[in-house]
Design a protein around this motif. Structure first.
Motif, PDB file in Angstrom:
ATOM      1  N   UNK A 127      94.333 -19.124  87.313  1.00 12.95           N
ATOM      2  CA  UNK A 127      95.619 -19.792  87.438  1.00 12.95           C
ATOM      3  C   UNK A 127      95.386 -21.293  87.321  1.00 12.95           C
ATOM      4  N   UNK A 128      96.190 -21.962  86.488  1.00 10.73           N
ATOM      5  CA  UNK A 128      96.082 -23.413  86.402  1.00 10.73           C
ATOM      6  C   UNK A 128      96.291 -24.011  87.783  1.00 10.73           C
ATOM      7  N   UNK A 129      95.405 -24.898  88.228  1.00  8.78           N
ATOM      8  CA  UNK A 129      95.441 -25.340  89.625  1.00  8.78           C
ATOM      9  C   UNK A 129      96.691 -26.145  89.962  1.00  8.78           C
ATOM     10  N   UNK A 130      97.229 -25.915  91.150  1.00 12.01           N
ATOM     11  CA  UNK A 130      98.320 -26.729  91.680  1.00 12.01           C
ATOM     12  C   UNK A 130      97.691 -27.913  92.394  1.00 12.01           C
ATOM     13  N   UNK A 131      98.020 -29.123  91.945  1.00 11.27           N
ATOM     14  CA  UNK A 131      97.315 -30.317  92.385  1.00 11.27           C
ATOM     15  C   UNK A 131      98.082 -31.138  93.411  1.00 11.27           C
ATOM     16  N   UNK A 160     107.003 -10.669  86.252  1.00  5.79           N
ATOM     17  CA  UNK A 160     107.491 -11.492  85.151  1.00  5.79           C
ATOM     18  C   UNK A 160     106.378 -12.346  84.564  1.00  5.79           C
ATOM     19  N   UNK A 161     105.213 -11.739  84.386  1.00  7.55           N
ATOM     20  CA  UNK A 161     104.040 -12.450  83.862  1.00  7.55           C
ATOM     21  C   UNK A 161     104.098 -12.451  82.331  1.00  7.55           C
ATOM     22  N   UNK A 162     104.952 -13.280  81.810  1.00 13.95           N
ATOM     23  CA  UNK A 162     105.251 -13.274  80.382  1.00 13.95           C
ATOM     24  C   UNK A 162     104.194 -14.006  79.554  1.00 13.95           C
ATOM     25  N   UNK A 163     104.071 -13.638  78.268  1.00 14.38           N
ATOM     26  CA  UNK A 163     103.023 -14.250  77.426  1.00 14.38           C
ATOM     27  C   UNK A 163     103.185 -15.749  77.215  1.00 14.38           C
ATOM     28  N   UNK A 164     104.384 -16.308  77.360  1.00 13.93           N
ATOM     29  CA  UNK A 164     104.531 -17.752  77.211  1.00 13.93           C
ATOM     30  C   UNK A 164     103.864 -18.514  78.360  1.00 13.93           C
ATOM     31  N   UNK A 165     103.542 -17.801  79.439  1.00 11.42           N
ATOM     32  CA  UNK A 165     102.892 -18.430  80.587  1.00 11.42           C
ATOM     33  C   UNK A 165     101.394 -18.176  80.633  1.00 11.42           C
ATOM     34  N   UNK A 166     100.854 -17.539  79.598  1.00  9.10           N
ATOM     35  CA  UNK A 166      99.424 -17.227  79.543  1.00  9.10           C
ATOM     36  C   UNK A 166      98.794 -18.015  78.404  1.00  9.10           C
ATOM     37  N   UNK A 217      94.168 -18.689  81.152  1.00  6.49           N
ATOM     38  CA  UNK A 217      94.646 -19.389  82.351  1.00  6.49           C
ATOM     39  C   UNK A 217      96.161 -19.290  82.367  1.00  6.49           C
ATOM     40  N   UNK A 218      96.693 -18.886  83.490  1.00  5.76           N
ATOM     41  CA  UNK A 218      98.134 -18.673  83.650  1.00  5.76           C
ATOM     42  C   UNK A 218      98.757 -19.932  84.233  1.00  5.76           C
ATOM     43  N   UNK A 219      99.906 -20.361  83.691  1.00  7.70           N
ATOM     44  CA  UNK A 219     100.532 -21.598  84.152  1.00  7.70           C
ATOM     45  C   UNK A 219     101.724 -21.351  85.069  1.00  7.70           C
ATOM     46  N   UNK A 220     102.106 -20.102  85.264  1.00  5.86           N
ATOM     47  CA  UNK A 220     103.258 -19.803  86.119  1.00  5.86           C
ATOM     48  C   UNK A 220     103.073 -18.402  86.672  1.00  5.86           C
TER      49      UNK A 220
END
Length: 339
Positions: free
Chosen positions: A75-79, A168-174, A184-187
């Motif tokens: 998962x892209x890190x939450x900073x 709702x792990x859609x491909x636009x978020x991967x 890496x997943x952004x959402x």
């Protein structure tokens, strides 16, 4: 813990896009030089004072991240996140309503599904989903087997172990680096607690719902396209409205896919229908042999050489300007497929 930050630390460098909930800007962290993404509720919702649900979702994402983290970089890190305040001066608009902005690391690679608005200008937005998830006819030598599917399951298992179902792990978020197969997943999508109340008119959400979504967004029993044009558009991305209807449609598709593929796939669908899976390791143990059977069928088909040529032609689309705007060294990534 995700830390509280001030937006003055970040310099906006561009716009990355907008989804149903969030407006996303590219920025540079002036303290570290790192590229980051700033996410805020979509301005239309803010100006209409309709962003309460988005703010609640942001709170859930931050809370879950404090418990489950980035799952080993999947998962892209939450900073950081800001105070809930009016940020009109920073973004140069006049919304006049308070909201929260959160900061996330930029994911390397390309999105499996590009911005659907870019489809209008001829961008083959579905290339990543088709090339690397639905029809992975070739794979980089050092990449793990079925990397998209298995890393998604690894991320989902990490969050399940912390008490959450990722929906709702859609491909636009991967985002994917094709050369290594690393995602890496952004959402984290419509995140829900395992003990949350059931949605109206259906059982509580559980592992089986997420497994069904993975099958819908990232698998197919169709034969690979014989022409590159078959890799242009996204497939199967509408939401699942009725689980039993979706299962029935998948069973109909399986009926024309060959005995082994149909048998293994049907067994998975039966388990999902019976809500038999309790974690993603169980599902992965059934999914991987099914994906292997599909791959073996596709490679043995009489039209495989033509299909592979179409696949390679579509792969070259990733050299286009649209894709190189992401954190993606196209020459390095595609070199893994040059053999």
């Amino acid at each position: 813990m995700v830390e509280k930050v001030s937006l003055e630390r970040y310099e906006i460098t561009g716009r990355l896009g907008s989804g149903a909930d969030y407006d996303v800007r590219a920025a540079t962290d002036l303290a570290t030089g790192a590229e980051v993404a700033l996410k805020r509720p979509v301005p239309q919702a803010v100006s209409r004072r309709q962003h309460g649900a988005i703010e609640a979702r942001t709170g859930r994402l931050l809370q879950a991240y404090d418990q489950a983290g980035d799952a080993g970089g999947l998962l892209a890190p939450l900073l950081g996140y800001t105070d809930t305040a009016i940020h009109d001066n920073y973004f140069g608009d006049d919304l006049g309503e308070p909201y929260t902005v959160f900061v996330q690391g930029r994911a390397p690679g390309i999105p499996l599904l590009g911005d659907m608005m870019s489809r209008i200008t001829g961008v083959p937005v579905g290339a990543g989903q088709n090339l690397f998830a639905l029809f992975p006819l070739e794979q980089a030598m050092n990449a793990p087997r079925f990397p998209v599917h298995n890393q998604l399951l690894e991320l989902e298992q990490a969050y399940l172990d912390s008490g959450y179902i990722l929906m709702d792990m859609r491909p636009q978020n991967v985002f994917l680096r094709p050369g290594s197969g690393r995602i890496q997943v952004i959402d984290t999508g419509a995140l829900a607690g395992v003990d949350d109340p059931a949605p109206r008119g259906r059982p509580p959400l559980d592992v089986n719902d997420a497994c069904l979504e993975l099958l819908k967004f990232y698998t197919t029993t169709e034969s690979p396209p014989q022409d590159a044009s078959g890799y242009r558009d996204a497939r199967g991305i509408r939401p699942i409205v009725n689980v039993q209807q979706e299962l029935s449609e998948m069973r109909r598709s399986l009926s024309a896919s060959g005995d082994e593929v149909a048998g293994l796939g049907g067994a998975m669908l039966d388990k999902i229908g019976d809500r038999a899976y309790t974690d993603y390791r169980q599902f992965g143990a059934d999914l991987n042999p099914w994906l292997d059977a599909i791959s073996e069928r596709n490679h043995a088909a009489s039209g495989f050489d033509t299909a592979r040529q179409a696949w390679r032609e579509a792969l070259e689309w990733l050299r286009g300007d649209y894709w190189t705007r992401f954190k993606f060294d196209v020459d390095t990534e595609l070199a893994a497929f040059s053999a």
